[in-house]
Design a protein around this motif. Structure first.
Motif, mmCIF file in Angstrom:
data_model
loop_
_atom_site.group_PDB
_atom_site.id
_atom_site.type_symbol
_atom_site.label_atom_id
_atom_site.label_comp_id
_atom_site.label_asym_id
_atom_site.label_seq_id
_atom_site.Cartn_x
_atom_site.Cartn_y
_atom_site.Cartn_z
ATOM 1 N N ARG A 1 -17.895 -12.113 -2.951
ATOM 2 C CA ARG A 1 -16.954 -12.167 -1.832
ATOM 3 C C ARG A 1 -15.786 -11.192 -2.004
ATOM 4 N NH1 ARG A 1 -20.841 -15.031 -0.573
ATOM 5 N NH2 ARG A 1 -20.702 -17.120 0.319
ATOM 6 N N VAL A 2 -15.742 -10.455 -3.112
ATOM 7 C CA VAL A 2 -14.637 -9.531 -3.387
ATOM 8 C C VAL A 2 -15.022 -8.134 -2.901
ATOM 9 C CG1 VAL A 2 -13.128 -8.561 -5.157
ATOM 10 C CG2 VAL A 2 -13.980 -10.911 -5.377
ATOM 11 N N TYR A 3 -14.054 -7.447 -2.307
ATOM 12 C CA TYR A 3 -14.307 -6.083 -1.855
ATOM 13 C C TYR A 3 -13.071 -5.225 -2.089
ATOM 14 C CZ TYR A 3 -11.682 -7.326 2.385
ATOM 15 O OH TYR A 3 -10.710 -7.737 3.270
ATOM 16 N N LEU B 1 -10.254 -10.871 -1.329
ATOM 17 C CA LEU B 1 -11.293 -11.902 -1.289
ATOM 18 C C LEU B 1 -11.568 -12.252 0.165
ATOM 19 C CD1 LEU B 1 -13.037 -13.981 -2.884
ATOM 20 C CD2 LEU B 1 -11.091 -15.556 -2.664
ATOM 21 N N ASP B 2 -12.831 -12.269 0.529
ATOM 22 C CA ASP B 2 -13.227 -12.594 1.905
ATOM 23 C C ASP B 2 -14.207 -13.764 1.871
ATOM 24 O OD1 ASP B 2 -13.922 -12.719 4.540
ATOM 25 O OD2 ASP B 2 -15.006 -10.817 4.585
ATOM 26 N N LYS C 1 -0.516 0.440 7.106
ATOM 27 C CA LYS C 1 0.921 0.199 7.159
ATOM 28 C C LYS C 1 1.263 -1.126 7.826
ATOM 29 C CE LYS C 1 2.678 4.954 7.279
ATOM 30 N NZ LYS C 1 3.421 5.941 8.108
ATOM 31 N N ASP C 2 0.471 -1.505 8.804
ATOM 32 C CA ASP C 2 0.789 -2.685 9.600
ATOM 33 C C ASP C 2 0.187 -3.961 9.033
ATOM 34 O OD1 ASP C 2 -1.790 -1.987 10.030
ATOM 35 O OD2 ASP C 2 -1.687 -1.960 12.219
ATOM 36 N N GLY C 3 -0.214 -3.933 7.789
ATOM 37 C CA GLY C 3 -0.772 -5.116 7.154
ATOM 38 C C GLY C 3 -2.261 -5.294 7.347
ATOM 39 N N THR C 4 -2.881 -4.364 8.056
ATOM 40 C CA THR C 4 -4.328 -4.430 8.244
ATOM 41 C C THR C 4 -5.026 -3.865 7.005
ATOM 42 O OG1 THR C 4 -4.345 -2.256 9.317
ATOM 43 C CG2 THR C 4 -4.104 -4.195 10.735
ATOM 44 N N TYR C 5 -6.299 -4.129 6.897
ATOM 45 C CA TYR C 5 -7.073 -3.610 5.785
ATOM 46 C C TYR C 5 -8.522 -3.480 6.222
ATOM 47 C CZ TYR C 5 -7.009 -8.720 5.434
ATOM 48 O OH TYR C 5 -7.037 -10.052 5.733
ATOM 49 N N ARG C 6 -9.189 -2.477 5.642
ATOM 50 C CA ARG C 6 -10.596 -2.238 5.964
ATOM 51 C C ARG C 6 -11.376 -2.085 4.674
ATOM 52 N NH1 ARG C 6 -12.134 -3.773 10.621
ATOM 53 N NH2 ARG C 6 -13.825 -2.240 10.697
ATOM 54 N N SER C 7 -12.564 -2.650 4.672
ATOM 55 C CA SER C 7 -13.398 -2.621 3.482
ATOM 56 C C SER C 7 -13.961 -1.223 3.231
ATOM 57 C CB SER C 7 -14.554 -3.611 3.638
ATOM 58 O OG SER C 7 -15.500 -3.448 2.598
ATOM 59 N N PHE D 1 0.802 14.734 -7.781
ATOM 60 C CA PHE D 1 0.200 13.471 -7.354
ATOM 61 C C PHE D 1 1.124 12.297 -7.678
ATOM 62 C CE2 PHE D 1 -2.514 9.750 -7.893
ATOM 63 C CZ PHE D 1 -3.367 9.834 -6.800
ATOM 64 N N ALA D 2 1.447 11.512 -6.670
ATOM 65 C CA ALA D 2 2.307 10.350 -6.858
ATOM 66 C C ALA D 2 1.458 9.080 -6.888
ATOM 67 C CB ALA D 2 3.336 10.271 -5.735
ATOM 68 N N TYR D 3 1.713 8.267 -7.898
ATOM 69 C CA TYR D 3 0.990 6.996 -8.021
ATOM 70 C C TYR D 3 1.998 5.861 -8.185
ATOM 71 C CZ TYR D 3 -1.394 3.091 -10.261
ATOM 72 O OH TYR D 3 -1.843 1.837 -10.569
ATOM 73 N N THR D 4 1.782 4.785 -7.419
ATOM 74 C CA THR D 4 2.650 3.623 -7.500
ATOM 75 C C THR D 4 1.794 2.367 -7.515
ATOM 76 O OG1 THR D 4 4.321 4.793 -6.192
ATOM 77 C CG2 THR D 4 4.626 2.423 -6.485
ATOM 78 N N ARG D 5 2.153 1.449 -8.415
ATOM 79 C CA ARG D 5 1.470 0.153 -8.439
ATOM 80 C C ARG D 5 2.420 -0.878 -7.832
ATOM 81 N NH1 ARG D 5 -2.035 -2.251 -13.442
ATOM 82 N NH2 ARG D 5 -2.505 -4.310 -12.572
ATOM 83 N N LEU D 6 1.969 -1.542 -6.772
ATOM 84 C CA LEU D 6 2.804 -2.461 -6.009
ATOM 85 C C LEU D 6 2.331 -3.891 -6.232
ATOM 86 C CD1 LEU D 6 2.762 -0.404 -2.694
ATOM 87 C CD2 LEU D 6 4.570 -0.402 -4.413
ATOM 88 N N ARG D 7 3.228 -4.733 -6.682
ATOM 89 C CA ARG D 7 2.877 -6.133 -6.882
ATOM 90 C C ARG D 7 2.644 -6.793 -5.538
ATOM 91 N NH1 ARG D 7 0.772 -9.251 -10.904
ATOM 92 N NH2 ARG D 7 1.475 -11.424 -10.732
ATOM 93 N N ASP D 8 1.497 -7.421 -5.375
ATOM 94 C CA ASP D 8 1.194 -8.080 -4.104
ATOM 95 C C ASP D 8 0.478 -9.392 -4.388
ATOM 96 O OD1 ASP D 8 0.346 -8.830 -1.506
ATOM 97 O OD2 ASP D 8 0.338 -6.732 -0.883
ATOM 98 N N THR D 9 1.149 -10.467 -4.053
ATOM 99 C CA THR D 9 0.575 -11.796 -4.272
ATOM 100 C C THR D 9 0.194 -12.457 -2.952
ATOM 101 O OG1 THR D 9 2.808 -12.747 -4.284
ATOM 102 C CG2 THR D 9 1.852 -12.131 -6.419
ATOM 103 N N SER D 10 -0.017 -11.662 -1.935
ATOM 104 C CA SER D 10 -0.401 -12.206 -0.636
ATOM 105 C C SER D 10 -1.725 -12.945 -0.740
ATOM 106 C CB SER D 10 -0.530 -11.081 0.396
ATOM 107 O OG SER D 10 0.659 -10.345 0.489
ATOM 108 N N THR D 11 -1.952 -13.815 0.217
ATOM 109 C CA THR D 11 -3.192 -14.586 0.243
ATOM 110 C C THR D 11 -4.393 -13.652 0.238
ATOM 111 O OG1 THR D 11 -2.083 -16.307 1.506
ATOM 112 C CG2 THR D 11 -4.494 -16.320 1.529
ATOM 113 N N ASN D 12 -5.349 -13.973 -0.591
ATOM 114 C CA ASN D 12 -6.620 -13.257 -0.708
ATOM 115 C C ASN D 12 -6.514 -11.937 -1.471
ATOM 116 O OD1 ASN D 12 -8.032 -15.267 0.613
ATOM 117 N ND2 ASN D 12 -7.733 -14.331 2.631
ATOM 118 N N TYR D 13 -5.308 -11.511 -1.911
ATOM 119 C CA TYR D 13 -5.188 -10.322 -2.755
ATOM 120 C C TYR D 13 -5.463 -10.717 -4.203
ATOM 121 C CZ TYR D 13 -3.329 -6.954 0.608
ATOM 122 O OH TYR D 13 -3.183 -6.076 1.635
#
Length: 561
Positions: free
Chosen positions: A431-433, A469-470, A439-445, A384-396
């Motif tokens: 408002r958090v989910y 955050l939504d 891969k294309d930057g989309t996300y689903r709740s 099992f591979a696990y990676t933590r990726l820093r992401d400071t994008s809006t609403n993350y």
């Protein structure tokens, strides 16, 4: 005389058995989906019959209506009928219901001010005669073309059975087509470390297939067609023979719901996720999938994996058949030659963080992420591979946590808990989910609920997850809603929610609740005017739509009747 009476009773009994069930549609039965057909994370539980919207649908046997389900997804409008022989028939994606059912459903919808209804009447409420019309073919729910989805189940267990066993006349003289063969080299954990593919239609499969690994599994791609339709449907049965001994087989006669997800253990899951190509495996990735095997072979103990000896050829026969008995097969020699001139380049184990055993519960806790896997979550041991990726994008609100990869199946559900980088103010917590990131930057709740300082949800697949955050309300667009509706049959709107998840809505005309029918696949919300429902004159329609995070949108429109 006694002999004549006995003969007459025998003929009546024989006719009764063969004509016990009548088809749900009149005329030719055009099959566009077969029982056991491979679908995402499940087997197809019935037969799909193509027909125009509104085509009458009939009860296949006498009994009583045990359930009527109306929803925006799933089967849309569905009727369930229980029969005296212990079976239950299901009719899905109905556009219209028989008047008695429709009137009852409408009354419940208005009484509860809800479009979605799950009615389970007692056995005396709606008795049904064989051949009685119960509705009309439609395209409701998660249907992507007009058709009747028909099932037959065991009433006691609700387990789906193959509807073709009822004896419906579906002309079929066409044999299934074997299209491709895959030979998988397996390591000691039965992980595929390489595969070679052969096209069975262009003659590229040699008489002798040479492999450079002593443990192999086989897979194939195939489809079936009935006489009247060009659709590439699923097969009914398959078998693997080694030196004329059956070592693996399956038959689609009965697939209980608790077993349906084992589809991912007996197909090439990675090929499906990468290329949307289905390959049946002729070996079991987990002993828990033994239900899959042909029940006529109860003494069959092999798991389909071939352990080969150097220089000792074995004769392999792969055969597939449809319910009508039409069969196709492919035969070849399989030979293990360790010193072959062109050995297969075996893939080394990928970099991994944890070595997780199959058949045991596992917990990974990094402080900011906790993943809990139940005992049956893995089909085989997993690097099992696990990676933590820093992401400071809006609403993350958290880093992104990559949990292995999307090409490895996760059986059932796992529990995932994530922590935000910073404490979330109480007024924003709703408002958090928990989101699954694409891969294309989309996300689903995938939802979530707070437990202390972590948001917790269940997930059905590996992949990358983060807390988002939504604060954006759903959007409402007009599809068909003129201000002058004096000659219109109704109106419709389109709802959109970027993050996904469930939507709740309420519509009124002049303050009085009105029935709005929701279609989840299109996001369409529609109203059909009933006689005498809204008087002539000017009116005001008000719609309130709320997403799973509590964001609300209101829409108002005046119209004339």
């Amino acid at each position: 005389m006694i002999r004549l009476i006995c003969l007459g009773l025998f003929l009546l009994y024989s006719l009764g058995v063969s004509a016990q069930y009548t088809p749900p549609l009149r005329g030719p039965l055009l099959v566009t989906g077969t029982f056991g057909e491979l679908r995402s994370d499940h087997f197809h539980g019935g037969l799909d019959f193509r027909a125009a919207v509104g085509t009458p649908v009939y009860a296949v046997q006498e009994g009583y209506v045990s359930r009527i389900r109306v929803s925006g997804g799933g089967y849309g409008q569905a009727v369930y009928i229980d029969h005296p022989d212990g079976k239950r028939s299901v009719y899905g994606h109905l556009e219209v219901l028989a008047p008695a059912y429709r009137d009852t459903i409408r009354a419940l919808q208005y009484a509860g001010e809800s479009f979605e209804i799950d009615l389970r009447p007692d056995s005396l409420a709606f008795p049904v005669r064989q051949g009685q019309q119960i509705g009309g073919v439609g395209n409701r729910g998660f249907s992507f073309g007009p058709h009747l989805h028909f099932e037959i189940r065991e009433s006691a267990t609700d387990a789906p059975l193959n509807p073709l066993s009822l004896g419906f006349a579906v002309p079929d003289t066409r044999s299934p087509q074997l299209r491709k063969l895959r030979v998988y080299s397996l390591d000691a954990r039965d992980h595929p470390v390489a595969e070679t593919e052969y096209d069975l239609l262009d003659g590229s499969l040699p008489d002798t297939v040479r492999v450079s690994h002593d443990r192999v599994g086989l897979g194939f791609q195939a489809f079936d067609r009935q006489n009247a339709m060009p659709n590439r449907n699923g097969i009914y049965a398959a078998a693997l023979h080694i030196n004329e001994r059956k070592t693996f087989s399956f038959v689609y006669d009965r697939i209980a719901y608790e077993d349906t997800e084992y589809l991912n253990a007996l197909t090439d899951y990675s090929a499906w996720k990468q290329r949307s190509s289905w390959y049946y495996l002729l070996y079991a990735r987990t002993p828990d999938a033994v239900f899959w095997r042909d029940t006529t072979q109860s003494l069959l103990t092999e798991d389909g994996i071939q352990e080969l000896l150097p220089g000792e050829p074995v004769t392999v026969t792969v055969s597939v058949r449809d319910f009508a008995g039409n069969t196709s097969h492919k035969e070849f020699i399989l030979l293990y030659t360790p010193d072959t001139a062109a050995p297969i380049a075996l893939r080394a184990p990928p970099p991994y963080t944890y070595d997780l055993p199959a058949g045991e519960p596992s917990v990974i806790d990094t402080g900011g992420m906790r993943l809990e896997l139940p005992a049956q979550a893995l089909y085989d041991d997993l690097y099992f591979a696990y990676t933590r990726l820093r992401d400071t994008s809006t609403n993350y609100l958290s880093d992104a946590h990559r949990l292995h990869d999307v090409y490895t199946p996760l059986h059932g559900r796992a529990r995932l808990s994530l922590s935000p980088r910073e404490p979330v103010p109480v007024e924003l917590q709703q408002r958090v989910y928990l989101a699954r990131c694409g891969k294309d930057g989309t996300y689903r709740s995938v939802g979530g609920a707070w437990e202390g300082e972590q948001l917790v949800s269940s997930i059905g697949s590996f992949g990358t997850y983060a807390l988002l955050l939504d604060t954006v309300p759903p959007t409402v667009r007009i599809e068909r809603f003129r201000t002058d509706l004096r000659r219109a049959a109704g109106f419709s709107l389109l709802l959109e929610e970027a993050a996904g998840g469930t939507l709740s809505y309420r519509g009124t005309v002049d303050g009085t609740w009105v029935l709005l029918e929701y279609d989840a696949k299109s996001g369409r919300l529609s109203h059909t005017f009933e006689p005498g429902e809204i008087a002539a004159g000017q009116h005001t329609f008000l719609l309130s739509v709320t997403d799973a995070r509590g964001n609300e949108r209101t829409f108002t429109r005046g119209f004339r009747r």
